[in-house]
Design an enzyme around this catalytic site. Structure first.
Site, PDB file in Angstrom:
ATOM      1  N   ASP A  37     -31.194 -18.313  32.786  1.00 11.36           N
ATOM      2  CA  ASP A  37     -30.603 -19.025  31.810  1.00 11.36           C
ATOM      3  C   ASP A  37     -30.914 -20.565  32.176  1.00 11.36           C
ATOM      4  O   ASP A  37     -31.429 -20.880  33.191  1.00 11.36           O
ATOM      5  CB  ASP A  37     -29.437 -18.794  31.566  1.00 11.36           C
ATOM      6  CG  ASP A  37     -29.109 -19.120  30.050  1.00 11.36           C
ATOM      7  OD1 ASP A  37     -29.245 -20.340  29.474  1.00 11.36           O
ATOM      8  OD2 ASP A  37     -28.429 -18.226  29.327  1.00 11.36           O
ATOM      9  N   ASN A  88     -34.446 -11.469  26.819  1.00  7.58           N
ATOM     10  CA  ASN A  88     -33.339 -11.628  25.574  1.00  7.58           C
ATOM     11  C   ASN A  88     -33.142 -13.191  25.179  1.00  7.58           C
ATOM     12  O   ASN A  88     -32.906 -13.471  23.970  1.00  7.58           O
ATOM     13  CB  ASN A  88     -31.726 -11.331  26.159  1.00  7.58           C
ATOM     14  CG  ASN A  88     -30.790 -12.044  25.225  1.00  7.58           C
ATOM     15  OD1 ASN A  88     -30.124 -11.728  24.170  1.00  7.58           O
ATOM     16  ND2 ASN A  88     -30.012 -12.913  26.023  1.00  7.58           N
ATOM     17  N   TYR A 154     -39.640 -18.295  13.983  1.00 10.22           N
ATOM     18  CA  TYR A 154     -38.688 -17.123  14.687  1.00 10.22           C
ATOM     19  C   TYR A 154     -39.319 -15.898  14.209  1.00 10.22           C
ATOM     20  O   TYR A 154     -39.646 -14.895  15.190  1.00 10.22           O
ATOM     21  CB  TYR A 154     -37.386 -17.385  14.155  1.00 10.22           C
ATOM     22  CG  TYR A 154     -36.200 -16.358  14.734  1.00 10.22           C
ATOM     23  CD1 TYR A 154     -35.873 -16.595  16.043  1.00 10.22           C
ATOM     24  CD2 TYR A 154     -35.718 -15.426  13.921  1.00 10.22           C
ATOM     25  CE1 TYR A 154     -34.617 -15.789  16.471  1.00 10.22           C
ATOM     26  CE2 TYR A 154     -34.924 -14.316  14.312  1.00 10.22           C
ATOM     27  CZ  TYR A 154     -34.335 -14.830  15.697  1.00 10.22           C
ATOM     28  OH  TYR A 154     -33.516 -13.775  16.225  1.00 10.22           O
ATOM     29  N   LYS A 158     -40.598 -12.795  16.451  1.00  4.30           N
ATOM     30  CA  LYS A 158     -39.744 -11.499  16.791  1.00  4.30           C
ATOM     31  C   LYS A 158     -40.900 -10.382  16.332  1.00  4.30           C
ATOM     32  O   LYS A 158     -40.944  -9.369  16.742  1.00  4.30           O
ATOM     33  CB  LYS A 158     -38.565 -11.702  15.841  1.00  4.30           C
ATOM     34  CG  LYS A 158     -37.646 -12.513  16.405  1.00  4.30           C
ATOM     35  CD  LYS A 158     -37.232 -11.960  17.894  1.00  4.30           C
ATOM     36  CE  LYS A 158     -36.016 -13.218  18.487  1.00  4.30           C
ATOM     37  NZ  LYS A 158     -35.612 -12.868  19.606  1.00  4.30           N
ATOM     38  N   ILE A 187     -25.515 -11.300  14.410  1.00  3.05           N
ATOM     39  CA  ILE A 187     -24.336 -10.994  15.556  1.00  3.05           C
ATOM     40  C   ILE A 187     -23.500 -12.324  15.821  1.00  3.05           C
ATOM     41  O   ILE A 187     -24.258 -13.263  15.896  1.00  3.05           O
ATOM     42  CB  ILE A 187     -24.961 -10.502  16.726  1.00  3.05           C
ATOM     43  CG1 ILE A 187     -25.991  -9.362  16.483  1.00  3.05           C
ATOM     44  CG2 ILE A 187     -24.091 -10.170  17.710  1.00  3.05           C
ATOM     45  CD1 ILE A 187     -25.584  -8.217  15.838  1.00  3.05           C
ATOM     46  N   THR A 189     -22.678 -14.751  17.470  1.00  3.24           N
ATOM     47  CA  THR A 189     -22.879 -15.482  18.685  1.00  3.24           C
ATOM     48  C   THR A 189     -22.947 -16.979  18.470  1.00  3.24           C
ATOM     49  O   THR A 189     -23.119 -17.412  17.474  1.00  3.24           O
ATOM     50  CB  THR A 189     -24.173 -14.924  19.475  1.00  3.24           C
ATOM     51  OG1 THR A 189     -25.130 -15.565  18.676  1.00  3.24           O
ATOM     52  CG2 THR A 189     -24.271 -13.519  19.572  1.00  3.24           C
TER      53      THR A 189
HETATM   54  P1  NAP Z   1     -27.162 -17.399  22.516  1.00  6.73           P
HETATM   55  O1  NAP Z   1     -25.835 -17.258  22.046  1.00  6.73           O
HETATM   56  O2  NAP Z   1     -27.534 -18.759  21.800  1.00  6.73           O
HETATM   57  O3  NAP Z   1     -27.676 -17.072  23.840  1.00  6.73           O
HETATM   58  C1  NAP Z   1     -28.952 -17.439  24.121  1.00  6.73           C
HETATM   59  C2  NAP Z   1     -28.954 -17.775  25.687  1.00  6.73           C
HETATM   60  O4  NAP Z   1     -30.415 -18.199  26.288  1.00  6.73           O
HETATM   61  C3  NAP Z   1     -28.177 -19.029  25.805  1.00  6.73           C
HETATM   62  O5  NAP Z   1     -27.664 -19.401  26.952  1.00  6.73           O
HETATM   63  C4  NAP Z   1     -29.251 -20.184  25.712  1.00  6.73           C
HETATM   64  O6  NAP Z   1     -29.202 -21.428  26.305  1.00  6.73           O
HETATM   65  C5  NAP Z   1     -30.375 -19.285  26.607  1.00  6.73           C
HETATM   66  N1  NAP Z   1     -31.701 -19.919  26.413  1.00  6.73           N
HETATM   67  C6  NAP Z   1     -32.439 -20.710  25.169  1.00  6.73           C
HETATM   68  N2  NAP Z   1     -33.532 -21.019  25.672  1.00  6.73           N
HETATM   69  C7  NAP Z   1     -33.726 -20.613  26.990  1.00  6.73           C
HETATM   70  C8  NAP Z   1     -34.888 -20.696  27.752  1.00  6.73           C
HETATM   71  N3  NAP Z   1     -36.047 -21.409  27.401  1.00  6.73           N
HETATM   72  N4  NAP Z   1     -35.065 -20.076  28.865  1.00  6.73           N
HETATM   73  C9  NAP Z   1     -33.738 -19.435  29.201  1.00  6.73           C
HETATM   74  N5  NAP Z   1     -32.606 -19.417  28.360  1.00  6.73           N
HETATM   75  C10 NAP Z   1     -32.807 -19.885  27.223  1.00  6.73           C
HETATM   76  O7  NAP Z   1     -28.084 -16.394  21.548  1.00  6.73           O
HETATM   77  P2  NAP Z   1     -27.765 -14.802  21.177  1.00  6.73           P
HETATM   78  O8  NAP Z   1     -27.325 -14.879  19.577  1.00  6.73           O
HETATM   79  O9  NAP Z   1     -26.869 -14.053  21.876  1.00  6.73           O
HETATM   80  O10 NAP Z   1     -29.524 -14.462  21.022  1.00  6.73           O
HETATM   81  C11 NAP Z   1     -29.910 -13.795  21.960  1.00  6.73           C
HETATM   82  C12 NAP Z   1     -30.979 -12.958  21.605  1.00  6.73           C
HETATM   83  O11 NAP Z   1     -30.779 -12.058  20.521  1.00  6.73           O
HETATM   84  C13 NAP Z   1     -32.341 -13.827  20.928  1.00  6.73           C
HETATM   85  O12 NAP Z   1     -33.457 -13.667  21.313  1.00  6.73           O
HETATM   86  C14 NAP Z   1     -32.020 -13.893  19.288  1.00  6.73           C
HETATM   87  O13 NAP Z   1     -33.253 -14.120  18.836  1.00  6.73           O
HETATM   88  C15 NAP Z   1     -31.550 -12.525  19.298  1.00  6.73           C
HETATM   89  N6  NAP Z   1     -31.002 -12.056  17.921  1.00  6.73           N
HETATM   90  C16 NAP Z   1     -29.691 -12.799  17.709  1.00  6.73           C
HETATM   91  C17 NAP Z   1     -29.209 -12.546  16.616  1.00  6.73           C
HETATM   92  C18 NAP Z   1     -27.630 -13.231  16.274  1.00  6.73           C
HETATM   93  O14 NAP Z   1     -27.425 -12.879  15.025  1.00  6.73           O
HETATM   94  N7  NAP Z   1     -27.186 -13.603  16.991  1.00  6.73           N
HETATM   95  C19 NAP Z   1     -29.775 -11.626  15.774  1.00  6.73           C
HETATM   96  C20 NAP Z   1     -30.893 -11.169  15.862  1.00  6.73           C
HETATM   97  C21 NAP Z   1     -31.591 -11.251  17.143  1.00  6.73           C
HETATM   98  P3  NAP Z   1     -28.727 -22.801  25.307  1.00  6.73           P
HETATM   99  O15 NAP Z   1     -27.325 -22.229  24.863  1.00  6.73           O
HETATM  100  O16 NAP Z   1     -28.371 -23.900  26.129  1.00  6.73           O
HETATM  101  O17 NAP Z   1     -29.609 -22.754  24.138  1.00  6.73           O
END
Ligand code: NAP
Length: 250
Positions: A37, A88, A154, A158, A187, A189
């Site tokens: 990360d 992820n 986005y 995806k 989700i 998050t």
């Molecule tokens: P999150 O809580 O923001 O977690 C993502 C993590 O990835 C954070 O620690 C972030 O750091 C880190 N990150 C960002 N840019 C990065 C990079 N260039 N290299 C390495 N790490 C990096 O997000 P999440 O909601 O868990 O999402 C995880 C995945 O699920 C994503 O691919 C997202 O598109 C997908 N997703 C999420 C949802 C939703 O509703 N939450 C729905 C569909 C799909 P920072 O916090 O410093 O940015």
């Protein structure tokens, strides 16, 4: 014996949200886990270490191929193999196409799509060198199939991720490497809630888009990731599995 005993798992974006839930569940089911990360959540790592789990943090920006290659090399040097990879890490955009700065388009594509390509490139090189192969799970989205206003970068990234997943599955089916994708609904998050805010009208709108009329929890996605990464999914490859509370059926 635990489901992931003697397995080494590499999880990008594993410090927050879905990735963190995957890291914690996998570690608790016996895996040696590497979180890659851009920032470190020392508390989560300390909690797992205190429980006696094997976990390591590697600083890695997935949009930089040399950092991804180095993070995977560090994983293999530390734990001896790479059995499971969860690509992820992801970020979002929020402006209509005609107003979108080119830099924003490139930044999101660089993390969400190029980052998955860099990850799989070096993960597959390693997994092809192991007789045991491996399992890769890429985190897509409901936006791998449908669209929403303002997320041109986005949704494109995806949708592309699913194509890349299918090609990787085809190319590696005979190498004992399975490659699948998951499509989470909305989700709860930091990625989502930082944009939406608790109790806001937007939250109610998001909930209403799911047949189950609620948002998902990170652990509900993590459990599906663990299934696809495990031997329980030994004949699954090239699949895109929505885990979305019925978002896509409406
Ligand atoms: P999150 O809580 O923001 O977690 C993502 C993590 O990835 C954070 O620690 C972030 O750091 C880190 N990150 C960002 N840019 C990065 C990079 N260039 N290299 C390495 N790490 C990096 O997000 P999440 O909601 O868990 O999402 C995880 C995945 O699920 C994503 O691919 C997202 O598109 C997908 N997703 C999420 C949802 C939703 O509703 N939450 C729905 C569909 C799909 P920072 O916090 O410093 O940015």
């Amino acid at each position: 014996m635990k489901r992931f005993e003697n397995k080494v798992a590499f999880i990008t974006g594993g410090n927050s949200g879905i990735g963190k839930a995957v890291a914690m569940l996998m570690a608790r089911e016996g895996a040696k886990v590497v979180i890659a990360d851009i920032k470190k959540d020392q508390q989560a790592i300390d909690d797992l270490l205190k429980e006696g789990r094997e976990i390591k943090f590697v600083a890695c920006d997935v949009s930089k191929p040399d950092e991804v290659e180095a993070a995977i090399a560090t994983t293999v040097a530390a734990f001896g193999s790479l059995d499971i990879a969860v690509n992820n890490a992801g970020i979002v955009d929020s402006s209509p196409i005609h107003e979108k700065p080119v830099e924003e388009w490139q930044r999101v594509l660089n993390v969400n799509l190029n980052g998955v390509f860099y990850g799989m490139k070096y993960q597959i090189i390693q997994m092809r060198n192991q007789p045991s192969g491996g399992a890769i799970v890429n985190i897509g989205s409901i936006m791998s199939q449908v669209a929403e206003f303002g997320i041109g970068s986005y949704a494109s990234s995806k949708h592309g991720l699913v194509g890349l997943t299918k090609v990787a599955a085809l190319e590696n089916g005979v190498n004992n490497i399975r490659v699948n994708a998951i499509g989470p609904g909305y989700i709860e998050t930091p990625l989502l809630m930082d944009n939406a805010g608790q109790g806001s009208e937007y939250r109610t709108y998001m909930e209403s888009k799911h047949a189950m009329k609620r948002l998902g929890k990170p652990e509900e996605i993590a459990k599906a990731v663990l299934f696809l990464a495990s031997e329980d999914a030994s004949f699954c490859t090239g699949a895109y599995l929505p885990v979305d509370g019925g978002y896509l059926i409406q």
